[in-house]
Design an enzyme around this catalytic site. Sequence first.
Site, PDB file in Angstrom:
ATOM      1  N   ASP A   1       0.840  -1.195   0.000  1.00  7.75           N
ATOM      2  CA  ASP A   1       0.000   0.000   0.000  1.00  7.75           C
ATOM      3  C   ASP A   1       0.877   1.248   0.000  1.00  7.75           C
ATOM      4  OD1 ASP A   1       0.572  -0.923   2.824  1.00  7.75           O
ATOM      5  OD2 ASP A   1      -0.290   1.033   3.244  1.00  7.75           O
TER       6      ASP A   1
ATOM      7  N   HIS B   1       1.599  -8.823  -4.219  1.00  6.52           N
ATOM      8  CA  HIS B   1       0.573  -7.851  -3.824  1.00  6.52           C
ATOM      9  C   HIS B   1       1.298  -6.534  -3.543  1.00  6.52           C
ATOM     10  CE1 HIS B   1      -3.421  -6.767  -2.205  1.00  6.52           C
ATOM     11  NE2 HIS B   1      -2.732  -6.028  -1.342  1.00  6.52           N
TER      12      HIS B   1
ATOM     13  N   ASP C   1       1.292 -17.122  -6.001  1.00  4.92           N
ATOM     14  CA  ASP C   1       2.008 -16.009  -6.629  1.00  4.92           C
ATOM     15  C   ASP C   1       1.011 -15.246  -7.506  1.00  4.92           C
ATOM     16  OD1 ASP C   1       3.947 -14.265  -7.497  1.00  4.92           O
ATOM     17  OD2 ASP C   1       4.675 -15.605  -9.079  1.00  4.92           O
TER      18      ASP C   1
ATOM     19  N   GLU D   1       2.175 -10.524  -0.295  1.00  4.01           N
ATOM     20  CA  GLU D   1       2.463  -9.096  -0.177  1.00  4.01           C
ATOM     21  C   GLU D   1       3.957  -8.901   0.080  1.00  4.01           C
ATOM     22  OE1 GLU D   1       0.655  -4.989   1.756  1.00  4.01           O
ATOM     23  OE2 GLU D   1       0.112  -6.906   2.659  1.00  4.01           O
TER      24      GLU D   1
END
Length: 594
Positions: free
Chosen positions: A194, A516, A562, A571
């Site tokens: 993020d 991710h 994956d 992530e």
Amino acid sequence: MKGEKMKGKIIVLLSALALMGCHYTNPDNGPIRLNQVGFAPNQEKTATITLSDEQLTVSDVFILNENGDTIWTGVTAETCSNPVSGKPCQLVDFSVLTEPGEYTLCAIHPSWSSPASAPFIITNRPYRELTRAALRAFYHQRASMATEEPYAEGYARPAGHPDDHVLVHASAATAERPEGTVISSPGGWYDAGDYNKYIVNSGYTMGVWLMAYEMNKEYFDTLKLNIPESGQAMPDMLAEAMYNLRWMMTMQDLDGGVYHKLTTPNFEKFIRPDQCKQQRYVVLKTTAAALDFAATMALSARVYAPFDAQFSEQATQAAMRAFEWALAHPEVYYDQPKMNEEFQPAITTGAYDDFDVRDEFFWAAAELFLLTHEELYAAVAVDHMPADYIPAVWGNVAELAYLDMLVHFEQPQPASMEEDKGVNLLLAHLQPYLDEADTISVFRSPYGNRESDFFWGCNSEGCCWRGVECLYAYRLTRDEKYLINAERCLNYVLGQNATGFCYVTGFGTHPTKDPHHRLSYSHSKGTLPGFLAGGPNPARQDAATDGVKYPKNVPADESYLDYQPSYASNEVTINWNVTLFALSAGIDALCENE
């Protein structure tokens, strides 16, 4: 423009397929599992051959050189059972091969149509480029600036999140800075997949980072990262860390307290940083944030003193002020649901909540004592010394204090903190894992792990960090078994594992390709190199996400996809990457000294 439109259509199509029940499956990475990055000449070298229940033995194994000549023929050990999955495996030990070069390990089974094979290399500096890439991953994570050539090395992107117009959230408001006050808090690293920035996790990351530097100064002093600050008065790895440390300083309020995080109310979509439009806030000052900040600043004050005396003094004062705030506010915890009941806008991003800060008091006090030698900090450290020795993670940082004190025993120590006691605690903590890993040497366990070793972030918090602990134990005892087991931990994340993946993007013959990670997903060139994926996670918190569907009855050590939506297994984060390069650099530095 046409390409962007086509990409958009493809994304829409993939999303529709996911909603229809289609899902990703991992590729077949072959039956031979080994370190896909490289071995040092004198390093232990093993491979694991995975078998189905019907394939109980491999009839022959051999190694080819780059010319295709057979230069080694060996035998596998008797079949052993993977204690996690129950699957039969065989191990091959080819440690006798020490000549640098490029090789291929081959295995023959009567039921296979052709030999299975896996390439590998032996080289004098096997992990230097891996270390460099794992460190350069942080350059790619920089907020508030464009990554440009030549530093981007093919992965340039526009700047995002200038963070010069950040609002004080209602939860963090004071008379001096009421709700809605605009502050500037640029720089730092995006925390993970993020785009937010979290003090607690940054503090842990900086602790491991700066302690890794002190363990291997000569190695890091010569490691060139090709970042904008390269060639200045301090080593590149310290210059990269400074980009985050200066951001952390902006997160200290006027009263000495430290904001828990800088965040948008909700996670951004998988778009480039420059396309993000949500307002960003600094949220609630907490005891954990203040103490992690204090420990980080005290540690950095010591490390940076030879390179930047002015920053060192600023860091010292910031650490003391944050510690004083924590003493006055010892139980301010980050409880996001409770906070959202009282304050708006609601915050739904990563909580990094921690309702026991005794370990943070211990770490902060220990670092301030090592810096100042003042008895106040020694007394707090002794009062908060934990009863149990727990491996360091962002939510439990006591071990960082133990380890840093152990490698600085030439300095004064807090009363009751005896060197032998500290070393014995570390070695006693490691012994059960060594007992498990040692079975590799007698060919009873194929990967040296057990079912409890698999959880969110296990590649870092369970594997790489255990390897780092072994490196500390090796430094303190010079017992070779600790170095061997550190190498085994690195072998695991680089390919000798139940999935056959090299869990580092851009490395190995079967690398993680689709993490991710918003920066990778939104980049026109695709996945950025040098990032460590979280790893197998049987809890599968992402199982309800569209398109994420694990195979039925998949064992814990294969519970990995994956696949970008699989945030619970795939992530990337700064605190995981720091353990990767701390381990790879520590081993590579020892390889250089052989």
